[in-house]
Design an enzyme around this catalytic site. Structure first.
Site, short mmCIF file in Angstrom:
data_model
loop_
_atom_site.label_atom_id
_atom_site.label_comp_id
_atom_site.label_asym_id
_atom_site.label_seq_id
_atom_site.Cartn_x
_atom_site.Cartn_y
_atom_site.Cartn_z
N GLY A 159 0.83 -0.96 -0.67
CA GLY A 159 0.07 -0.34 -0.18
C GLY A 159 1.02 1.72 0.29
O GLY A 159 0.25 2.20 -0.83
N ASP A 180 9.08 -6.28 -5.53
CA ASP A 180 8.39 -7.02 -4.88
C ASP A 180 8.27 -8.73 -5.47
O ASP A 180 8.26 -8.34 -6.94
CB ASP A 180 7.38 -5.88 -4.71
CG ASP A 180 5.71 -6.37 -4.05
OD1 ASP A 180 5.81 -5.89 -3.24
OD2 ASP A 180 5.20 -7.70 -4.30
N ARG A 244 11.78 0.68 8.34
CA ARG A 244 12.00 -0.05 9.93
C ARG A 244 13.17 0.16 9.77
O ARG A 244 14.29 0.27 8.65
CB ARG A 244 11.68 -1.58 10.47
CG ARG A 244 10.26 -1.37 10.50
CD ARG A 244 10.03 -2.04 11.98
NE ARG A 244 9.12 -1.92 12.57
CZ ARG A 244 7.42 -1.09 12.59
NH1 ARG A 244 7.89 -0.06 12.03
NH2 ARG A 244 6.48 -1.76 12.75
N ASP A 268 13.54 8.35 8.78
CA ASP A 268 12.24 8.30 9.27
C ASP A 268 12.36 6.95 11.09
O ASP A 268 12.15 7.37 12.13
CB ASP A 268 11.32 8.07 9.22
CG ASP A 268 9.63 8.15 10.09
OD1 ASP A 268 9.48 9.51 11.06
OD2 ASP A 268 8.68 7.34 10.47
N GLU A 273 16.09 3.44 18.41
CA GLU A 273 15.20 4.18 18.61
C GLU A 273 15.06 4.25 20.14
O GLU A 273 15.01 3.36 21.24
CB GLU A 273 14.21 4.33 17.62
CG GLU A 273 14.23 3.93 16.14
CD GLU A 273 13.39 3.84 15.52
OE1 GLU A 273 11.96 3.98 16.16
OE2 GLU A 273 13.05 4.26 14.59
N HIS A 292 10.61 8.88 14.54
CA HIS A 292 9.23 7.49 13.77
C HIS A 292 8.34 7.85 13.39
O HIS A 292 6.85 8.03 14.43
CB HIS A 292 9.44 6.15 14.76
CG HIS A 292 8.93 5.02 14.08
ND1 HIS A 292 9.96 4.03 14.77
CD2 HIS A 292 8.30 5.16 13.50
CE1 HIS A 292 9.27 2.49 13.69
NE2 HIS A 292 8.34 3.17 13.43
N ILE A 293 7.86 9.28 13.13
CA ILE A 293 6.70 9.64 12.45
C ILE A 293 5.72 9.77 11.56
O ILE A 293 4.94 10.39 11.22
CB ILE A 293 6.82 11.45 13.01
CG1 ILE A 293 7.44 12.06 12.42
CG2 ILE A 293 7.48 11.47 14.55
CD1 ILE A 293 7.70 13.68 12.51
N ALA A 294 6.29 9.61 10.31
CA ALA A 294 5.50 8.86 8.88
C ALA A 294 4.31 8.23 9.61
O ALA A 294 3.35 8.44 8.40
CB ALA A 294 6.66 7.60 8.16
N GLY A 295 3.96 7.47 10.46
CA GLY A 295 2.21 7.13 10.58
C GLY A 295 1.61 7.30 11.13
O GLY A 295 0.42 7.53 11.08
#
Length: 331
Positions: A159, A180, A244, A268, A273, A292-295
């Site tokens: 996605g 992929d 990751r 990110d 971490e 780690h804020i991309a989400g």
């Protein structure tokens, strides 16, 4: 899958900053779960107190909660990555679903573009200097890119990778290729110029200006960009990681950035971490770091809850759930 019963407990683990559950979302879950009982835990202690009676867990579930949940039959994660949950579920007959696919794709893709543009338009270099920085504007302008003549390799075409391809096309990037293992359908294949198998990654790394990692962390992808593969990358290329930290060999990446082999990195996530204020990552002027804020997205909670509610109905109907973890693929 057996249908839900009145004795089944759905524990909505709702303390997460990733996906907090307001009362209107809890109401949607209760409606979808009927006749099951829904108990809401707003902090970790409440999760531990309720987990022993839980048949279904939803939310930002910690591994120690899974250890207590001996009745557990299904876990729905609010994140796309489930690698930290796997040890606690190993050998157990528990269905694991996640927010992989379109649930988190758009905001991961937009964050990847933000990191890329910060590097290629000189934003990050400008922010490192106090004041207007007029004295170094010429040097910054000499390093700026237009994306209209740059190519992108998207490693991982789920996605997030598909959402990124759409955005890269909007910036008129002339060549976009995905890596992929899954054979694409026609609509997915049309998003990019080509889709190649991971076995061909080495052969393609040297041809692209931008390499973006949107692949999950699995035993097969851990250390994916090691020193050998980083050396194969096109001189002056940029690497972006919104998945990751364990996908990249940090020491090799720092070396390539310091030597100039790579012109920049937008990260990110890191293997370890959080990092300290005096960590050597901060000394590299061609690196953009975000914590780690991309989400993050104001729409994330509603999307994850909608997926969970749909899965509750599927579970009750005995049909396949959306986002099921596949042990053979590792995600």
């Amino acid at each position: 899958m057996p249908p839900l019963t009145p004795q089944t407990v759905v524990l909505a683990a709702a303390q997460s900053l990733i996906c907090p559950l307001p009362e209107d979302h809890v109401a949607l879950i209760r409606e979808a779960a009927r006749p099951a009982q829904v108990l809401v835990a707003r902090d970790h202690d409440a999760q531990l107190a309720l987990a022993a009676n839980a048949d279904i867990l939803f939310g930002d579930v910690q591994p120690d909660v899974l250890d207590i949940a001996t009745r557990l039959r299904w876990v729905q994660s609010v994140g796309a990555g489930v690698d930290r949950l796997l040890p606690a579920l190993a050998g157990r007959d528990v269905v694991l679903t996640s927010a992989k696919g379109g649930v988190v794709g758009s905001h991961l893709a937009e964050h990847a573009m933000a990191l890329l543009l910060s590097l290629t338009r000189g934003v990050s270099r400008s922010q490192r200097r106090p004041g207007w920085g007029w004295d170094h504007r010429i040097a910054i302008r000499a390093t700026q890119w237009e994306l209209t003549d740059r190519s992108m390799l998207i490693v991982g075409f789920g996605g997030a990778g598909q959402a990124l391809a759409r955005r890269a096309r909007g910036f008129e990037m002339p060549r976009i290729v995905a890596v992929d293992p899954a054979p694409p359908d026609a609509a997915t294949a049309a998003l990019v110029d080509d889709i190649v198998h991971p076995d061909q990654l080495d052969a393609h790394l040297g041809a692209f200006d931008v390499v973006v990692l949107t692949v999950p962390l699995t035993p097969a992808t851990a250390g994916l960009l090691d020193d050998r593969r980083i050396a194969l990358m096109k001189p002056g290329a940029v690497v972006i990681n919104v998945s990751r930290g364990g996908l990249i060999d940090d020491v090799a990446l720092r070396g390539a950035l310091a030597s100039g082999h790579l012109s920049g990195a937008g990260l990110d996530v890191l293997a370890e971490e959080p990092i300290a204020a005096d960590d050597e990552w901060w000394d590299l002027p061609n690196v953009v770091l975000t914590p780690h804020i991309a989400g993050g997205s104001p729409r994330r909670a509603s999307r994850v809850v909608a997926q969970f509610c749909d899965n509750l109905r599927r579970w009750d109907d005995g049909v396949a759930l959306d986002g099921v973890y596949d042990p053979a693929r590792g995600f």
